[in-house]
Design an enzyme around this catalytic site. Structure first.
Site, short mmCIF file in Angstrom:
data_model
loop_
_atom_site.label_atom_id
_atom_site.label_comp_id
_atom_site.label_asym_id
_atom_site.label_seq_id
_atom_site.Cartn_x
_atom_site.Cartn_y
_atom_site.Cartn_z
N SER A 1 -22.83 -84.06 -17.54
CA SER A 1 -23.75 -82.94 -17.33
C SER A 1 -24.21 -82.80 -15.89
CB SER A 1 -24.97 -83.09 -18.23
OG SER A 1 -25.62 -84.34 -17.98
N GLU B 1 -39.92 -82.43 -18.31
CA GLU B 1 -39.91 -83.61 -17.44
C GLU B 1 -38.54 -84.27 -17.56
OE1 GLU B 1 -43.13 -86.27 -18.17
OE2 GLU B 1 -44.67 -84.72 -17.94
N HIS C 1 -31.37 -84.56 -14.61
CA HIS C 1 -30.64 -83.31 -14.41
C HIS C 1 -31.27 -82.46 -13.31
CE1 HIS C 1 -29.60 -84.59 -18.55
NE2 HIS C 1 -28.40 -84.18 -18.17
#
Length: 265
Positions: free
Chosen positions: A39, A240, A244
Site C-alpha cells: 500500500s 491517525e 500511510h
C-alpha cells in the site's frame, strides 16, 4: 486503379504489418518500470474508481513516480535506462506481502509482460511481519526466498531487478530519534541484495533521515494520514495513521526513490 478483393486484402495485410512494426518500434524505445509492493507504493487512483471521494488524500509513492521522468531525468539514469522514454507500470497493491503477491498470481502477470531492459522495483516488508494474518505472514527467511525468486525470475527475462527496502513508518520515536520499525525484514532485504549482487535502494534509511530531519510532528501532519476531524469530508472523524501517506508525503518519498536510482551503478 480498379478495387478488387485481392487489392483490399493486400492493403489490409500491409496496414497490419505497418501497425505491428510501429508498435514494436514504440515498445523498443520505451523502458517499463514495474513496481511490485504494498500500500505504501500502490496507485490508489488506479485501483479505486471512487478514490477522490472515499480515499483521498491517501496515496502511495508509486502514484507520483511517472511524473518525475522528464527528458533530463531519463538522461541522468543512463546506466539503467537506454531509451528516451519511461513508462511506470504500478502493480503494487495494499495488504500484500512477498508471499501473497506471489500466491495470488500477481507476479505471474508481471513475469509474463517483462521484456529485456525493463526494470522491476521490489518493495515489500510492511505486511510480511503480520503474524496475526497468516495469509500475509512470512518469516524473515521466507521473505528472503521470495525476494530471491523475484530477482532471479526478473533476470531470466533480461529485466533489471532493484530491491527497495521498506519505506519507514513515522514510528517508533525514542528520545527524539526515529527508529527502524522493520527490524529483521530490513536486514533480510539488505542481505539478499548483497548475496545476489542485485541493485538496492535503501529507502528505509533515506526515508528515516527525511522524517528525522523534519521531525515527528511535522512528518505526522504533513506526510502521513493524520487527519483532524472534518479536515476531509471522507474522513469526518479524522484519522491517525503513521504508516500511510498523504499526497505530499508520497511525492517526497517518490523523490527519494528517484535519488536512490541515480546512485545505482
Amino acid at each position: 486503379m480498379k478495387i478488387t478483393l485481392k487489392n483490399l486484402l493486400t492493403f489490409a495485410a500491409v496496414l497490419l504489418l505497418a501497425t505491428g512494426l510501429m508498435s514494436f518500434a514504440l515498445r523498443e524505445n520505451v523502458t517499463k518500470i514495474y513496481l511490485i509492493g504494498d500500500s505504501t507504493m500502490m496507485d490508489y487512483d488506479k485501483y479505486r474508481e471512487d478514490y477522490l471521494t472515499s480515499m483521498y488524500p491517501l496515496s502511495g509513492w508509486g502514484q507520483f513516480f511517472q511524473e518525475l521522468f522528464d527528458t533530463e531525468t531519463i538522461a541522468s539514469l543512463g546506466r539503467l535506462i537506454h531509451t528516451d522514454s519511461v513508462l511506470v507500470d504500478n502493480r503494487a497493491i495494499g495488504g500484500r506481502s512477498t508471499r501473497s503477491f506471489f500466491e495470488e498470481g500477481r507476479w505471474a502477470k508481471v513475469y509474463q509482460d517483462l521484456r529485456p531492459g525493463d526494470l522491476v522495483m521490489i518493495q515489500f516488508g510492511h505486511n510480511d511481519a503480520t503474524l496475526e494474518r497468516p495469509l500475509r505472514y512470512v518469516t524473515p527467511a521466507a521473505y528472503k526466498e521470495f525476494i530471491r525468486l523475484y530477482v532471479s525470475q526478473s533476470r531470466e527475462k533480461g529485466a533489471i531487478p532493484i530491491v527497495v527496502t521498506p519505506v519507514s513508518r513515522n514510528f517508533p520515536w525514542k528520545d527524539g530519534k526515529l527508529e527502524n520499525a522493520h527490524g529483521d525484514y530490513y536486514t533480510a532485504a539488505v542481505e539478499v541484495s548483497e548475496e545476489l549482487e542485485v541493485r538496492m535502494i535503501d529507502l528505509t534509511m533515506s526515508s528515516m533521515a527525511l522524517f528525522q530531519e523534519k521531525g515527528e510532528e511535522f512528518s505526522a501532519k504533513n506526510y502521513f494520514m493524520n487527519l483532524e476531524p472534518g479536515q476531509y469530508p471522507n474522513y469526518p472523524e479524522g484519522k491517525e495513521d503513521n504508516t500511510h501517506f498523504v499526497t505530499e508525503g508520497a511525492r517526497e518519498v517518490a523523490k527519494l526513490v528517484l535519488e536512490g536510482m541515480r546512485g545505482l551503478e
